[in-house]
Design a protein around this motif. Structure first.
Motif, mmCIF file in Angstrom:
data_model
loop_
_atom_site.group_PDB
_atom_site.id
_atom_site.type_symbol
_atom_site.label_atom_id
_atom_site.label_comp_id
_atom_site.label_asym_id
_atom_site.label_seq_id
_atom_site.Cartn_x
_atom_site.Cartn_y
_atom_site.Cartn_z
ATOM 1 N N THR A 54 0.952 -1.220 0.225
ATOM 2 C CA THR A 54 0.016 -0.072 -0.067
ATOM 3 C C THR A 54 0.858 1.262 -0.097
ATOM 4 O OG1 THR A 54 -1.644 -1.110 1.233
ATOM 5 C CG2 THR A 54 -1.964 1.126 1.029
ATOM 6 N N PHE A 55 1.867 1.224 0.887
ATOM 7 C CA PHE A 55 2.962 2.278 1.081
ATOM 8 C C PHE A 55 3.324 2.527 -0.575
ATOM 9 C CE2 PHE A 55 7.279 3.898 1.077
ATOM 10 C CZ PHE A 55 7.216 5.160 1.891
ATOM 11 N N GLU A 56 4.083 1.558 -1.049
ATOM 12 C CA GLU A 56 4.703 1.701 -2.544
ATOM 13 C C GLU A 56 3.638 2.054 -3.454
ATOM 14 O OE1 GLU A 56 7.707 1.647 -3.676
ATOM 15 O OE2 GLU A 56 8.305 1.459 -1.548
ATOM 16 N N ALA A 57 2.375 1.548 -3.422
ATOM 17 C CA ALA A 57 1.398 2.047 -4.641
ATOM 18 C C ALA A 57 1.166 3.537 -4.331
ATOM 19 C CB ALA A 57 0.136 1.268 -4.276
ATOM 20 N N ALA A 58 1.241 4.070 -3.073
ATOM 21 C CA ALA A 58 0.892 5.439 -2.833
ATOM 22 C C ALA A 58 2.238 6.266 -3.260
ATOM 23 C CB ALA A 58 0.374 5.730 -1.553
ATOM 24 N N ASN A 59 3.353 5.756 -3.295
ATOM 25 C CA ASN A 59 4.475 6.488 -3.564
ATOM 26 C C ASN A 59 4.607 6.971 -4.741
ATOM 27 O OD1 ASN A 59 7.141 7.504 -3.441
ATOM 28 N ND2 ASN A 59 8.051 5.560 -2.639
ATOM 29 N N SER A 60 4.827 8.198 -5.055
ATOM 30 C CA SER A 60 4.908 8.801 -6.419
ATOM 31 C C SER A 60 6.184 8.482 -7.198
ATOM 32 C CB SER A 60 4.622 10.509 -6.476
ATOM 33 O OG SER A 60 5.709 10.964 -5.640
ATOM 34 N N SER A 61 7.096 8.196 -6.422
ATOM 35 C CA SER A 61 8.447 7.778 -7.028
ATOM 36 C C SER A 61 8.769 6.181 -7.098
ATOM 37 C CB SER A 61 9.740 8.548 -6.305
ATOM 38 O OG SER A 61 9.801 8.004 -5.014
#
Length: 80
Positions: A54-61
């Motif tokens: 979930t964190f990586e999916a929301a991370n713009s980079s």
């Protein structure tokens, strides 16, 4: 395995076989305890995976946002 109960023997005093997954009195409660421990560990892993994806999916980079979003959805469905 043959039944140890004399009342379960056949009329000609032969053994009557019964199906057991483990010998009576050996590991019954310990097997359930081990299964619950493994289930808790698996759910902890799924929750950790859900949090990370979930964190990586929301991370713009992030290099693969859509793939992480799909994995987060799969982990969410496993939890529910």
């Amino acid at each position: 395995m043959p039944s140890a109960d004399p009342a379960r023997r056949g009329p000609d005093r032969r053994w009557v076989f019964v199906t057991r997954y483990m010998r009576s009195g050996h590991g019954d409660e310990f097997g359930a305890r081990d299964a619950m421990s493994a289930a808790r560990a698996a759910m902890t892993s799924v929750k950790d995976m859900h949090r990370a994806t979930t964190f990586e999916a929301a991370n713009s980079s992030s290099i693969a946002r859509t793939e992480f979003h799909a994995m987060a959805q799969a982990a969410d469905e496993c939890i529910t």
